[in-house]
Design a protein around this motif. Structure first.
Motif, mmCIF file in Angstrom:
data_model
loop_
_atom_site.group_PDB
_atom_site.id
_atom_site.type_symbol
_atom_site.label_atom_id
_atom_site.label_comp_id
_atom_site.label_asym_id
_atom_site.label_seq_id
_atom_site.Cartn_x
_atom_site.Cartn_y
_atom_site.Cartn_z
ATOM 1 N N LEU A 155 0.826 -1.208 0.000
ATOM 2 C CA LEU A 155 0.000 0.000 0.000
ATOM 3 C C LEU A 155 0.862 1.260 0.000
ATOM 4 C CD1 LEU A 155 -2.861 -0.991 2.477
ATOM 5 C CD2 LEU A 155 -3.088 -0.550 0.023
ATOM 6 N N LEU A 156 1.893 1.258 0.821
ATOM 7 C CA LEU A 156 2.808 2.407 0.858
ATOM 8 C C LEU A 156 3.526 2.571 -0.481
ATOM 9 C CD1 LEU A 156 4.304 1.955 4.443
ATOM 10 C CD2 LEU A 156 2.737 3.744 3.689
ATOM 11 N N ALA A 157 3.907 1.437 -1.090
ATOM 12 C CA ALA A 157 4.550 1.496 -2.406
ATOM 13 C C ALA A 157 3.599 2.105 -3.428
ATOM 14 C CB ALA A 157 4.986 0.103 -2.844
ATOM 15 N N GLY A 158 2.334 1.678 -3.410
ATOM 16 C CA GLY A 158 1.358 2.198 -4.364
ATOM 17 C C GLY A 158 1.115 3.689 -4.197
ATOM 18 N N ILE A 159 1.075 4.156 -2.951
ATOM 19 C CA ILE A 159 0.911 5.592 -2.704
ATOM 20 C C ILE A 159 2.093 6.368 -3.285
ATOM 21 C CG2 ILE A 159 0.856 7.359 -0.897
ATOM 22 C CD1 ILE A 159 -0.691 5.310 0.831
ATOM 23 N N GLY A 160 3.303 5.833 -3.069
ATOM 24 C CA GLY A 160 4.493 6.479 -3.626
ATOM 25 C C GLY A 160 4.441 6.559 -5.140
ATOM 26 N N PHE A 161 4.078 5.457 -5.789
ATOM 27 C CA PHE A 161 4.001 5.437 -7.253
ATOM 28 C C PHE A 161 2.895 6.361 -7.761
ATOM 29 C CE2 PHE A 161 5.648 0.821 -6.988
ATOM 30 C CZ PHE A 161 6.963 1.272 -6.939
ATOM 31 N N GLY A 162 1.756 6.375 -7.063
ATOM 32 C CA GLY A 162 0.648 7.226 -7.489
ATOM 33 C C GLY A 162 1.019 8.700 -7.473
ATOM 34 N N PHE A 163 1.677 9.136 -6.391
ATOM 35 C CA PHE A 163 2.117 10.529 -6.324
ATOM 36 C C PHE A 163 3.208 10.813 -7.357
ATOM 37 C CE2 PHE A 163 0.046 10.777 -2.113
ATOM 38 C CZ PHE A 163 -0.582 11.998 -2.266
ATOM 39 N N TYR A 164 4.033 9.806 -7.647
ATOM 40 C CA TYR A 164 5.032 9.999 -8.712
ATOM 41 C C TYR A 164 4.328 10.290 -10.032
ATOM 42 C CZ TYR A 164 8.338 9.084 -12.401
ATOM 43 O OH TYR A 164 9.092 9.227 -13.539
ATOM 44 N N PHE A 165 3.315 9.502 -10.371
ATOM 45 C CA PHE A 165 2.583 9.710 -11.618
ATOM 46 C C PHE A 165 2.051 11.139 -11.705
ATOM 47 C CE2 PHE A 165 1.367 4.955 -11.925
ATOM 48 C CZ PHE A 165 2.459 4.702 -12.756
ATOM 49 N N VAL A 166 1.388 11.561 -10.651
ATOM 50 C CA VAL A 166 0.723 12.865 -10.663
ATOM 51 C C VAL A 166 1.740 14.002 -10.732
ATOM 52 C CG1 VAL A 166 -0.739 14.436 -9.339
ATOM 53 C CG2 VAL A 166 -1.307 11.986 -9.465
ATOM 54 N N LEU A 167 2.734 13.972 -9.847
ATOM 55 C CA LEU A 167 3.709 15.064 -9.787
ATOM 56 C C LEU A 167 4.588 15.116 -11.026
ATOM 57 C CD1 LEU A 167 4.730 14.667 -6.032
ATOM 58 C CD2 LEU A 167 3.431 16.556 -7.032
ATOM 59 N N MET A 168 4.991 13.946 -11.534
ATOM 60 C CA MET A 168 5.840 13.944 -12.722
ATOM 61 C C MET A 168 5.058 14.387 -13.947
ATOM 62 S SD MET A 168 9.027 13.453 -12.958
ATOM 63 C CE MET A 168 10.350 13.221 -14.141
ATOM 64 N N GLY A 169 3.778 14.016 -14.010
ATOM 65 C CA GLY A 169 2.945 14.494 -15.108
ATOM 66 C C GLY A 169 2.848 16.007 -15.120
ATOM 67 N N GLU A 170 2.725 16.605 -13.930
ATOM 68 C CA GLU A 170 2.658 18.060 -13.831
ATOM 69 C C GLU A 170 4.005 18.703 -14.143
ATOM 70 O OE1 GLU A 170 0.857 21.689 -13.340
ATOM 71 O OE2 GLU A 170 -0.083 19.692 -13.387
ATOM 72 N N ALA A 171 5.099 18.090 -13.664
ATOM 73 C CA ALA A 171 6.435 18.660 -13.874
ATOM 74 C C ALA A 171 6.834 18.675 -15.342
ATOM 75 C CB ALA A 171 7.469 17.867 -13.070
ATOM 76 N N THR A 172 6.325 17.730 -16.114
ATOM 77 C CA THR A 172 6.714 17.627 -17.535
ATOM 78 C C THR A 172 5.632 18.160 -18.463
ATOM 79 O OG1 THR A 172 5.842 15.357 -17.607
ATOM 80 C CG2 THR A 172 8.175 15.634 -17.098
ATOM 81 N N SER A 173 4.632 18.854 -17.907
ATOM 82 C CA SER A 173 3.536 19.365 -18.727
ATOM 83 C C SER A 173 3.994 20.457 -19.695
ATOM 84 C CB SER A 173 2.415 19.903 -17.836
ATOM 85 O OG SER A 173 2.895 20.949 -16.996
ATOM 86 N N THR A 174 5.167 21.051 -19.439
ATOM 87 C CA THR A 174 5.679 22.098 -20.330
ATOM 88 C C THR A 174 6.411 21.527 -21.539
ATOM 89 O OG1 THR A 174 7.714 22.235 -19.003
ATOM 90 C CG2 THR A 174 5.919 23.744 -18.434
ATOM 91 N N GLY A 175 6.622 20.210 -21.570
ATOM 92 C CA GLY A 175 7.264 19.583 -22.726
ATOM 93 C C GLY A 175 8.648 19.050 -22.469
ATOM 94 N N ALA A 176 9.273 19.412 -21.362
ATOM 95 C CA ALA A 176 10.613 18.901 -21.048
ATOM 96 C C ALA A 176 10.526 17.428 -20.655
ATOM 97 C CB ALA A 176 11.236 19.716 -19.919
ATOM 98 N N THR A 177 11.581 16.677 -20.943
ATOM 99 C CA THR A 177 11.592 15.250 -20.606
ATOM 100 C C THR A 177 12.844 14.823 -19.841
ATOM 101 O OG1 THR A 177 12.511 14.762 -22.804
ATOM 102 C CG2 THR A 177 10.117 14.552 -22.541
ATOM 103 N N ILE A 178 14.027 15.093 -20.411
ATOM 104 C CA ILE A 178 15.266 14.558 -19.838
ATOM 105 C C ILE A 178 15.642 15.263 -18.537
ATOM 106 C CG2 ILE A 178 17.681 13.993 -20.252
ATOM 107 C CD1 ILE A 178 15.704 12.532 -22.040
ATOM 108 N N TRP A 179 15.621 16.596 -18.524
ATOM 109 C CA TRP A 179 16.012 17.314 -17.309
ATOM 110 C C TRP A 179 15.085 17.033 -16.126
ATOM 111 C CZ3 TRP A 179 20.528 18.839 -16.049
ATOM 112 C CH2 TRP A 179 21.419 19.336 -16.999
ATOM 113 N N PRO A 180 13.769 16.960 -16.337
ATOM 114 C CA PRO A 180 12.916 16.557 -15.203
ATOM 115 C C PRO A 180 13.255 15.174 -14.676
ATOM 116 C CG PRO A 180 11.584 17.597 -16.886
ATOM 117 C CD PRO A 180 12.956 17.428 -17.470
ATOM 118 N N MET A 181 13.704 14.274 -15.551
ATOM 119 C CA MET A 181 14.116 12.951 -15.088
ATOM 120 C C MET A 181 15.384 13.041 -14.244
ATOM 121 S SD MET A 181 13.304 10.783 -18.557
ATOM 122 C CE MET A 181 13.891 9.219 -17.930
ATOM 123 N N VAL A 182 16.289 13.958 -14.621
ATOM 124 C CA VAL A 182 17.489 14.187 -13.808
ATOM 125 C C VAL A 182 17.086 14.713 -12.435
ATOM 126 C CG1 VAL A 182 19.594 15.573 -13.574
ATOM 127 C CG2 VAL A 182 18.998 14.576 -15.792
#
Length: 283
Positions: A155-182
């Motif tokens: 359950l804790l793992a799933g919460i971590g992954f879920g927030f990763y999906f949401v936050l990373m989707g927002e962080a890369t909404s401007t079109g950047a890919t590689i630097w957000p991964m860094v």
């Protein structure tokens, strides 16, 4: 259509990464596997950056990506630790289901309801994740051991992954890919290094045979991240997250091929359900 293709590639990358990460964790420990996999990944990204002319994103995107990386790393630590305890049949489906549910809920509020076919596809995909991850004993054997104490880590793992999906989707909404991964890798590394310093954990990998698996895990995990970002940029976040959460299918198939593990009827039903989900989401 691109979002669906990228989402499936993300599932393959993450599923293969979990397969190699699970094997490495049994030899090197969950936390060391995650840490050194993160280091391999960030070196690989810096190598790619030399050939990709991408500008550094703004501070908001950078901080969101770092926070996403921290959540994702927490999820990996809990997932791999659960695998070392022999909870793979529980950890994988529970973490994947919860990881997909959070972006779906947020996507409904942010982007509105998708088409009826897509919603039905979500149902088939989530059902597929659970069924694919069943052990040879089937669903009832899994449910019998799914007490709260066993579900805590997944359950804790799933919460971590879920927030990763949401936050990373927002962080890369401007079109950047590689630097957000860094930035994401940096956030994850800071978190796990801090944890290991506080707990005085050993940094040494005693079993040298774990290094090939750790290296491969780092590269495969990066590929999964990249394709998820591309999927979220090409379409809806919830569709990208649900399809990416089919990663247990790749893990099971690899175990079938390389470890000669037999697929149960439940797992075959799950694979069929995943195919139906993909067709529904393309309508």
């Amino acid at each position: 259509m691109l979002s669906i293709i990228y989402g499936l590639f993300a599932a393959i990358g993450w599923g293969a990464g979990d397969f190699t990460g699970g094997l490495a964790s049994r030899k090197a420990g969950a936390y060391r596997t995650v840490l050194y996999g993160e280091i391999v990944g960030i070196f690989f990204l810096f190598f790619v950056i030399m050939f990709v002319g991408e500008s550094i994103p703004d501070r908001r995107s950078w901080m969101l990506a770092m926070l996403a990386g921290a959540f994702g790393t927490v999820g990996l630590m809990f997932l791999y630790h659960a695998m070392t305890l022999g909870l793979m049949s529980i950890a994988t489906p529970v973490s994947a289901l919860l990881a997909a549910t959070l972006p779906v809920l947020i996507g409904l509020f942010r982007d509105g309801f998708p088409g009826v076919e897509t919603i039905i596809g979500f149902g088939f995909a989530l059902f597929a994740v659970w069924m694919i991850s069943q052990s040879a004993g089937g669903v009832m054997d899994t449910l019998r051991v799914s007490h709260l104490s066993s579900l805590k880590l997944p359950l804790l793992a799933g919460i971590g992954f879920g927030f990763y999906f949401v936050l990373m989707g927002e962080a890369t909404s401007t079109g950047a890919t590689i630097w957000p991964m860094v930035a994401s890798r940096s956030g994850g590394m800071i978190l796990i290094v801090t944890y290991m310093l506080v707990t005085h954990s050993s940094w040494k990998v005693e079993d040298k045979s774990a290094w090939p698996m750790i290296t491969l895990n780092g590269i495969l995990d990066i590929s999964g991240n990249l394709f998820f970002i591309l999927a979220s940029q090409a379409g809806r976040l919830d569709v990208a997250a649900v399809l990416s959460s089919l990663f247990p299918g790749a893990t099971v198939v690899l175990a079938w091929i390389f470890l000669k593990e037999r697929l149960s009827l439940s797992q075959w039903l799950g694979i069929g359900s995943a195919l139906i989900a993909i067709v529904l989401m393309t309508i």
